[in-house]
Structure formats: structure tokens, C-alpha cells
Design an enzyme around this catalytic site. Structure first.
Site, short mmCIF file in Angstrom:
data_model
loop_
_atom_site.label_atom_id
_atom_site.label_comp_id
_atom_site.label_asym_id
_atom_site.label_seq_id
_atom_site.Cartn_x
_atom_site.Cartn_y
_atom_site.Cartn_z
N HIS A 78 -1.89 4.32 4.23
CA HIS A 78 -3.10 3.79 3.61
C HIS A 78 -2.93 2.28 3.46
O HIS A 78 -1.84 1.79 3.15
CB HIS A 78 -3.31 4.45 2.25
CG HIS A 78 -4.58 4.03 1.58
ND1 HIS A 78 -4.70 2.83 0.91
CD2 HIS A 78 -5.78 4.66 1.47
CE1 HIS A 78 -5.93 2.74 0.41
NE2 HIS A 78 -6.60 3.83 0.74
N ASP B 88 -3.58 0.02 1.24
CA ASP B 88 -2.98 -0.45 -0.01
C ASP B 88 -1.50 -0.08 -0.09
O ASP B 88 -0.69 -0.84 -0.63
CB ASP B 88 -3.72 0.13 -1.22
CG ASP B 88 -5.15 -0.35 -1.31
OD1 ASP B 88 -5.43 -1.48 -0.85
OD2 ASP B 88 -6.00 0.40 -1.83
N LYS B 89 -1.15 1.08 0.45
CA LYS B 89 0.24 1.51 0.40
C LYS B 89 1.11 0.74 1.39
O LYS B 89 2.30 0.53 1.14
CB LYS B 89 0.34 3.01 0.65
CG LYS B 89 -0.06 3.82 -0.57
CD LYS B 89 0.99 3.66 -1.63
CE LYS B 89 0.42 3.77 -3.02
NZ LYS B 89 1.31 3.22 -4.04
N GLU C 297 3.04 -10.16 -3.94
CA GLU C 297 1.78 -9.51 -3.61
C GLU C 297 1.55 -9.59 -2.10
O GLU C 297 1.90 -10.60 -1.46
CB GLU C 297 0.60 -10.20 -4.32
CG GLU C 297 0.80 -10.41 -5.81
CD GLU C 297 0.68 -9.13 -6.62
OE1 GLU C 297 0.22 -8.12 -6.05
OE2 GLU C 297 1.04 -9.15 -7.81
N GLU D 292 5.75 -15.25 -6.58
CA GLU D 292 6.76 -16.13 -7.13
C GLU D 292 8.13 -15.48 -7.08
O GLU D 292 8.26 -14.27 -7.28
CB GLU D 292 6.43 -16.48 -8.59
CG GLU D 292 5.11 -17.21 -8.78
CD GLU D 292 3.90 -16.28 -8.70
OE1 GLU D 292 2.91 -16.64 -8.01
OE2 GLU D 292 3.96 -15.20 -9.29
N LYS E 49 -5.64 10.45 3.26
CA LYS E 49 -5.90 10.67 1.84
C LYS E 49 -6.09 12.16 1.62
O LYS E 49 -6.63 12.86 2.48
CB LYS E 49 -7.17 9.95 1.38
CG LYS E 49 -7.18 8.46 1.60
CD LYS E 49 -8.51 7.84 1.20
CE LYS E 49 -8.64 7.75 -0.32
NZ LYS E 49 -9.82 6.95 -0.70
N PHE F 23 -11.97 9.83 12.71
CA PHE F 23 -11.20 8.88 11.91
C PHE F 23 -10.04 8.37 12.79
O PHE F 23 -8.90 8.76 12.60
CB PHE F 23 -10.69 9.57 10.64
CG PHE F 23 -9.92 8.69 9.67
CD1 PHE F 23 -9.85 7.31 9.81
CD2 PHE F 23 -9.24 9.28 8.61
CE1 PHE F 23 -9.13 6.53 8.92
CE2 PHE F 23 -8.52 8.51 7.72
CZ PHE F 23 -8.47 7.14 7.86
N ASP G 197 -9.70 -0.95 6.99
CA ASP G 197 -10.03 -1.31 5.61
C ASP G 197 -8.90 -2.19 5.09
O ASP G 197 -7.72 -1.85 5.23
CB ASP G 197 -10.16 -0.05 4.75
CG ASP G 197 -10.74 -0.31 3.38
OD1 ASP G 197 -11.23 -1.43 3.14
OD2 ASP G 197 -10.69 0.61 2.54
N ALA G 198 -9.23 -3.31 4.47
CA ALA G 198 -8.19 -4.22 3.98
C ALA G 198 -7.36 -3.56 2.89
O ALA G 198 -7.83 -2.70 2.14
CB ALA G 198 -8.84 -5.50 3.45
N ARG H 178 -3.30 -1.57 -5.93
CA ARG H 178 -4.63 -1.01 -6.15
C ARG H 178 -4.62 0.51 -6.32
O ARG H 178 -5.69 1.10 -6.49
CB ARG H 178 -5.56 -1.38 -4.99
CG ARG H 178 -6.05 -2.81 -5.07
CD ARG H 178 -7.34 -3.01 -4.31
NE ARG H 178 -7.20 -2.78 -2.88
CZ ARG H 178 -8.04 -3.29 -1.98
NH1 ARG H 178 -9.05 -4.05 -2.38
NH2 ARG H 178 -7.87 -3.04 -0.70
N LYS H 179 -3.47 1.14 -6.28
CA LYS H 179 -3.42 2.60 -6.37
C LYS H 179 -2.58 3.04 -7.56
O LYS H 179 -1.70 3.90 -7.47
CB LYS H 179 -2.88 3.19 -5.07
CG LYS H 179 -3.89 3.09 -3.92
CD LYS H 179 -5.09 3.97 -4.14
CE LYS H 179 -6.13 3.85 -3.05
NZ LYS H 179 -6.91 2.60 -3.15
N LYS I 136 7.23 -5.98 -8.29
CA LYS I 136 7.66 -6.59 -9.55
C LYS I 136 9.10 -6.20 -9.86
O LYS I 136 9.46 -5.02 -9.82
CB LYS I 136 6.76 -6.12 -10.69
CG LYS I 136 5.31 -6.58 -10.55
CD LYS I 136 4.45 -6.05 -11.68
CE LYS I 136 3.00 -6.50 -11.52
NZ LYS I 136 2.13 -5.95 -12.58
N LYS J 185 9.95 -7.22 -15.57
CA LYS J 185 8.51 -7.09 -15.86
C LYS J 185 8.24 -5.70 -16.41
O LYS J 185 8.36 -4.70 -15.71
CB LYS J 185 7.72 -7.39 -14.59
CG LYS J 185 7.91 -8.86 -14.16
CD LYS J 185 7.45 -9.12 -12.76
CE LYS J 185 7.64 -10.59 -12.42
NZ LYS J 185 9.07 -11.03 -12.50
N ASP K 21 5.64 -4.13 -17.11
CA ASP K 21 4.64 -3.31 -16.43
C ASP K 21 5.32 -2.19 -15.66
O ASP K 21 4.81 -1.06 -15.62
CB ASP K 21 3.84 -4.16 -15.43
CG ASP K 21 2.70 -4.92 -16.07
OD1 ASP K 21 2.38 -4.63 -17.23
OD2 ASP K 21 2.15 -5.80 -15.41
#
Length: 392
Positions: free
Chosen positions: A17, A19-20, A45, A58, A172, A237, A245-246, A251-252, A272, A276, A278
Site C-alpha cells: 500500500h 502509505d505502507k 517522513e 531531522e 487492502k 486493479f 495513489d500517493a 497515515r495508517k 520516529k 519520541k 508517540d
């Protein structure tokens, strides 16, 4: 009053995917930097689109003079990720896509918050983190997200092995799981969209390929005559991945955690470093919730932690056992700081997080995996259960 009979749905996405793909590249870069410098601070990122990958963020190193040397390796790391995932499309190919690296030195003002003026190590940012566990599966994870991941991992295995050469990386899936008396008993809807080799393949053709693997993955009896299948419901598909798709790192986050069955603090994980919170405190919260359930203190447990940038200790610890607890949630809240140091340094030390173990987390969930011999998925251990039971 808690509902006992209901249908709950979660989705997962494959390593291909868009994003992955970005999560994988970001975490592979993190791993490479931690392998060179276990104290590296990284916020990486990635953005991917047709024939192009852009990397930014960074980096702070113990020896900042080495940054330029390490940066020269970044394009090859990205290409290796894309190749391993399996992209060799005309408009997204590991060997020909353009890689732009914009990583640069970490802000001194961010660094001072982590270092702390008092000599302790503060949190890398403010925020809230949640961990969750439930005894409805052996992995102490919600069934819908656990089995959604399992389906896509199995399809990736047979694609990469050559057993199913007509499958492609982007996919998906979504499962609607039926619960009775609070426990999962069946699947009412199975949704799968997977990239495939050519436009002559119909939805029925793709279902014929994937159905045996889905049936193997799901528990016996969960699929019956009433289960509805939606395989490639829009039809063809073939154009997939970042060409279709960008993609973007982070995002997931619901796919990464509990599939919507539990709260999420909002922060993404991939790219990260473990200073961090998060990432590291979300791992700690899962570790604590899982050990509460493993100890038999509750059938379900949510743990929330909160932090302020530059402050070492968590501002709050919250526990909810949804009326399933053998002890009061307040007793668990009091026990937690007795059995684990929840400062950023304490979490990293307890779970041994300053090592290159993150690229493997980038797809198929950060939770519900088996702890690994090299320290990967250390937050999935249940070695704290006895101490928690003793302190409550």
C-alpha cells in the site's frame, strides 16, 4: 451496559500500500541510523508518487559530523525497501524511481527538550498514548484487526514465494466479525482488494486465487454460507502502489494499532526514534495493558499515558477494564509505576528500544506479534504479569 452481541469491522493494508511503502522506508532509515548510533534521534517522513520518492525530516547524531556520510546511503536504503516489497512497475520501479533526500540536522530547540535542563531526559513531545489488550484472541488483540493483518501477510508470503505469481504488492482487506456474548464467533463480510497482473483477470478470477488462503487463516467455522465476499468489487486493479495513489508516512495509525477497537492518541509511529513518546510510550502502554490481561486482572484493558515535552515523568496514568476486572482500575494505576519506569529513558531501557528493530513493524501491525530473539516486538512480552498481580 456493555453490548455482548454485535458486529465490529476493522481493515488492514498490505506492505505494498502506498502509505505502507512510505512507513517501511522511514523505518528502514531509522534502523540504519540506530545501527550506526544507538542514540540517534530521528524524525523521518517519506512521500511517494509516480516514479518518485521524497524523504525529509531531522536527524541528530552523537557525532553530527558523520551526518553527511550517512546521508549518502539513504537512496539505496529506499530502493532496497521498494525492491523487497516487490515493485517493478513501469511507473514505480525500485531501480528507476527518483529518490530525493531532504533529511537534515535536528533542531537544537527540539533537542534541548529531550535532553532536559535538569540532566534528566524529557519526552520528545507532548501527547497522549493508549495501549489496549483483550483476551478474545491468543495474541490478546481484537480479532478483526488481528485476522485482517493475517490475511494480507499470508497473501504476501505466497506472492513473494512465487506460489501465486499473478498477485501484486498493493492490497487492502476488511473483516466484519460477529460477536456473541462478547466473543468473536464468525465473519459476516470479507472485503479484499488486491492488485493483480493484468486487466483480463476478473473479480471471480482473483477470488479463486485468494479464497483458499483466507479460509486457511481464519478460525474454523468462522466462514459459513451466510458470509458475504467482496473481492476486488470495483473490478480491475492493475495500476497500484504509489503510481495509483500517493503515499505518506504515518497515515495508517488505526491499521497500525487496534483497528478502531480502542482509542488512539493521534501520533504516528514510523520514522520516529524511541525518545519520541508517540512511539515508545504507545509501545509501553500496549505492554502494560497486555500484561494486565495476561495476569488475569481483567479480560479487557486500556491504558492511557500522557506526557509534556521536556518533562520526564508521565503526567497521568489511566486504566479502564470495562467492568471485567478482578481488581479496581485505580489499583492497577497505582501498581504500574511500581513495576515500570515510564520516563522516556526508563521505557527505552526496559524494552531495549535503542536498536534497529523497526522496519519489521511497518506493515501488518505494531501489536499482536510474537516477541523476537533480537529484541523485536519486546513490548509484546508478558514478563510483567507476575509483578503487576503482586502489586495489586
Amino acid at each position: 451496559m456493555a453490548r455482548n452481541d454485535y458486529i465490529f469491522t476493522s481493515e488492514s493494508v498490505s506492505e505494498g500500500h502506498p502509505d505502507k511503502v512510505c512507513d517501511r522506508i522511514s523505518d528502514a532509515i531509522l534502523d540504519a541510523l540506530l545501527a550506526e548510533d544507538p542514540l540517534a534521534r530521528v524524525a523521518c517522513e517519506t512521500f511517494a508518487t509516480t516514479n518518485r520518492v521524497v524523504i525529509g525530516g531531522e536527524v541528530g547524531l552523537t557525532d553530527q559530523a558523520k551526518l553527511a556520510e550517512y546521508m549518502g546511503r539513504i537512496p539505496d536504503i529506499a530502493r532496497d525497501c521498494i525492491r523487497d516489497i516487490g515493485y517493478e512497475q513501469d511507473k514505480f520501479h525500485w531501480n528507476t524511481c527518483e529518490i530525493t533526500n531532504l533529511l537534515h540536522e535536528q533542531s537544537a530547540h527540539i533537542a534541548q527538550g529531550v535532553t532536559g535542563e535538569r540532566g534528566d531526559e524529557g519526552a520528545g513531545d507532548q501527547g497522549i498514548m493508549f495501549g489496549y489488550a483483550t483476551n478474545e484472541t491468543d495474541a490478546l488483540m481484537p480479532a478483526p484487526i488481528l485476522f485482517s493483518h493475517a490475511i494480507l501477510r499470508r497473501l504476501a508470503e505466497v506472492r513473494k514465494s512465487g506460489e501465486e505469481p499473478l498477485l501484486r504488492p498493493d492490497a487492502k482487506t476488511q473483516l466484519s466479525v460477529r460477536y456473541e456474548n462478547g466473543k468473536p464467533v464468525g465473519v459476516t463480510q470479507i472485503v479484499l482488494s488486491t492488485q493483480h497482473a493484468d486487466d483480463s483477470q476478473s473479480s471471480d478470477d482473483i477470488r479463486a486465487i485468494v479464497e483458499p488462503y483466507i479460509r486457511d487463516v481464519l478460525p474454523d467455522g468462522w466462514i459459513d454460507a451466510s458470509t458475504e465476499w467482496w473481492v476486488n468489487p470495483t473490478g480491475t486493479f492493475v495500476i497500484g502502489g504509489p503510481d495509483g495513489d500517493a503515499g505518506l508516512t504515518g497515515r495508517k495509525i488505526i491499521v497500525d494499532t487496534y483497528g478502531g477497537a480502542a482509542p488512539h492518541g493521534g501520533g504516528a509511529f514510523s520514522g520516529k526514534d524511541p525518545t519520541k513518546v508517540d512511539r515508545s510510550a504507545a509501545y509501553a502502554a500496549r505492554y502494560l495493558a497486555k500484561n494486565v490481561v495476561a495476569a488475569g486482572l481483567a479480560e479487557r484493558c486500556t491504558i492511557q499515558l500522557s506526557y509534556a515535552i521536556g518533562v520526564a515523568k508521565p503526567l497521568s496514568i489511566y486504566c479502564d477494564t470495562f467492568g471485567t476486572g478482578e481488581v479496581e482500575p485505580a489499583a492497577i494505576e497505582k501498581a504500574i509505576p511500581k513495576v515500570m519506569d515510564l520516563t522516556p529513558r526508563g521505557i527505552r531501557t526496559h524494552l531495549d528500544l535503542n536498536r534497529p528493530i523497526y522496519a519489521r513493524t511497518a506493515a501488518y501491525g505494531h501489536f499482536g506479534r510474537d516477541p523476537e530473539a533480537d529484541g523485536g516486538f519486546s513490548w509484546e512480552r508478558t514478563d510483567l504479569a507476575e509483578a503487576l498481580a503482586r502489586e495489586t
